[in-house]
Scaffold this active site. Sequence first.
Site, PDB file in Angstrom:
ATOM      1  N   TYR A 253     -10.071  14.393  -8.278  1.00  0.00           N
ATOM      2  CA  TYR A 253      -9.005  13.719  -9.026  1.00  0.00           C
ATOM      3  C   TYR A 253      -8.068  14.707  -9.721  1.00  0.00           C
ATOM      4  CZ  TYR A 253      -6.897  10.604 -12.513  1.00  0.00           C
ATOM      5  OH  TYR A 253      -6.008   9.913 -13.309  1.00  0.00           O
TER       6      TYR A 253
ATOM      7  N   ASP B 196       0.863  -1.186   0.000  1.00  0.00           N
ATOM      8  CA  ASP B 196       0.000   0.000   0.000  1.00  0.00           C
ATOM      9  C   ASP B 196       0.894   1.228   0.000  1.00  0.00           C
ATOM     10  OD1 ASP B 196      -1.774   2.048   0.363  1.00  0.00           O
ATOM     11  OD2 ASP B 196      -2.770   1.195   2.121  1.00  0.00           O
TER      12      ASP B 196
ATOM     13  N   GLY C 230     -10.506   5.808 -11.764  1.00  0.00           N
ATOM     14  CA  GLY C 230     -11.349   5.057 -12.678  1.00  0.00           C
ATOM     15  C   GLY C 230     -11.898   6.005 -13.717  1.00  0.00           C
TER      16      GLY C 230
ATOM     17  N   LYS D  97      -3.930  15.558  -8.985  1.00  0.00           N
ATOM     18  CA  LYS D  97      -2.925  15.428 -10.026  1.00  0.00           C
ATOM     19  C   LYS D  97      -2.142  16.731 -10.206  1.00  0.00           C
ATOM     20  CE  LYS D  97      -3.346  11.173 -11.529  1.00  0.00           C
ATOM     21  NZ  LYS D  97      -2.227  10.211 -11.384  1.00  0.00           N
TER      22      LYS D  97
ATOM     23  N   LYS E 158     -13.410   3.092 -18.294  1.00  0.00           N
ATOM     24  CA  LYS E 158     -13.568   4.339 -19.037  1.00  0.00           C
ATOM     25  C   LYS E 158     -14.395   4.095 -20.292  1.00  0.00           C
ATOM     26  CE  LYS E 158      -9.503   6.559 -17.119  1.00  0.00           C
ATOM     27  NZ  LYS E 158      -8.308   7.382 -17.379  1.00  0.00           N
ATOM     28  N   ALA E 159     -14.707   5.173 -21.009  1.00  0.00           N
ATOM     29  CA  ALA E 159     -15.697   5.122 -22.083  1.00  0.00           C
ATOM     30  C   ALA E 159     -15.420   4.055 -23.145  1.00  0.00           C
ATOM     31  CB  ALA E 159     -15.827   6.501 -22.722  1.00  0.00           C
TER      32      ALA E 159
ATOM     33  N   SER F 130      -2.736  13.800 -15.596  1.00  0.00           N
ATOM     34  CA  SER F 130      -3.958  13.592 -16.352  1.00  0.00           C
ATOM     35  C   SER F 130      -4.437  14.885 -16.992  1.00  0.00           C
ATOM     36  CB  SER F 130      -5.045  13.054 -15.414  1.00  0.00           C
ATOM     37  OG  SER F 130      -6.330  13.128 -15.994  1.00  0.00           O
ATOM     38  N   ALA F 131      -5.172  14.757 -18.087  1.00  0.00           N
ATOM     39  CA  ALA F 131      -5.827  15.910 -18.695  1.00  0.00           C
ATOM     40  C   ALA F 131      -6.894  16.491 -17.785  1.00  0.00           C
ATOM     41  CB  ALA F 131      -6.433  15.515 -20.036  1.00  0.00           C
ATOM     42  N   CYS F 132      -7.238  15.786 -16.707  1.00  0.00           N
ATOM     43  CA  CYS F 132      -8.205  16.323 -15.736  1.00  0.00           C
ATOM     44  C   CYS F 132      -7.652  17.522 -14.967  1.00  0.00           C
ATOM     45  CB  CYS F 132      -8.646  15.233 -14.759  1.00  0.00           C
ATOM     46  SG  CYS F 132      -9.721  13.979 -15.507  1.00  0.00           S
TER      47      CYS F 132
END
Length: 329
Positions: free
Chosen positions: A150, A55, A80, A154, A193-194, A119-121
């Site tokens: 999320y 962990d 996710g 990041k 994901k999609a 991430s692009a987030c």
Amino acid sequence: MADQLIVVAGGGGFIGGHLVAEFRARPNTRVRCVDCKPQDEWYQVFDDAENMQLDLKDLAACRTACAGATEVYNLAADMGGMGFIENNKALCMLSVLISTHMLMAAREASVNRYFYSSSACVYNAEKQVSEEVIPLKEEDAYPALAEDGYGWEKLFSERMCRHFAEDYGMVTRVARFHNVYGPEGTWEGGREKAPAAICRKVIEAKASGDHRIEIWGDGKQTRSFMWIDDCVKGIDMITHNEVLEPINLGSNELVTINQLVDIVEAIAGIALERRYNLDAPKGVNGRNSDNTKIQQYLKWEPSTPLREGMAKTYAWILDQYTAKPSNIS
């Protein structure tokens, strides 16, 4: 030449597993694969790698993971698809413990290079309100208005990589992933994901005879999707070049979710009745990757068209679906 030790944190996951597969084939290289999941839940397991269940939210575990490492690739996170990250913001934020402790442990271990998967987030949501999106440049992350939970974790962890480089001389590299897809990843259970979710839904509709599909949102949302092998190549190039700032790693082949469904229906040889769930999580209205910098710095561009990659993904998910005991007639 002495063997180098590469550590892949999150190596039991989708992208991490493909990285391990790539690195283990290299000469003079040992690979340590670390994940919090039991090994029977890893997407890929390689007997010639050193496999550890740890962990990584715990600093002591990160020290064990990084001991003796030459390079560290941190892909470990609680994450996710949009359905997961919109409903589990606190869990996503707690990945900051992994990000922090892995950096600390890697510094203590004097690793040569440290890669962090962002991430692009992280991008400002106000630049993603229209389906007719202008591709996102790296500077569009500021002023900051990241995906809640999320995306903020990041973005914060990107800043930590920057400051560990500035203050401690660590060689850190950061890539902002744009929707990676392919086989050996999550395809059911709520974290998919999609691309995987749509493949599964089409397969289920075809198998059941109920030729309907639920689409989250109105289907007009736009995205780009990057094939996993292109992602792995990009990670390697970014890590071993002098790209000091976070950089986009994604395809710029923009499609609507409706068009993605069109592709999968064509692969499956079926047309489905579409039902749109406007209350479901759908993320931003439009997102695409501006690849100007990565082409300028590394001459990298994705080589796999979406239709080709989706055909391979569909075939793999169909095999997984068919092999499930509950689906064997």
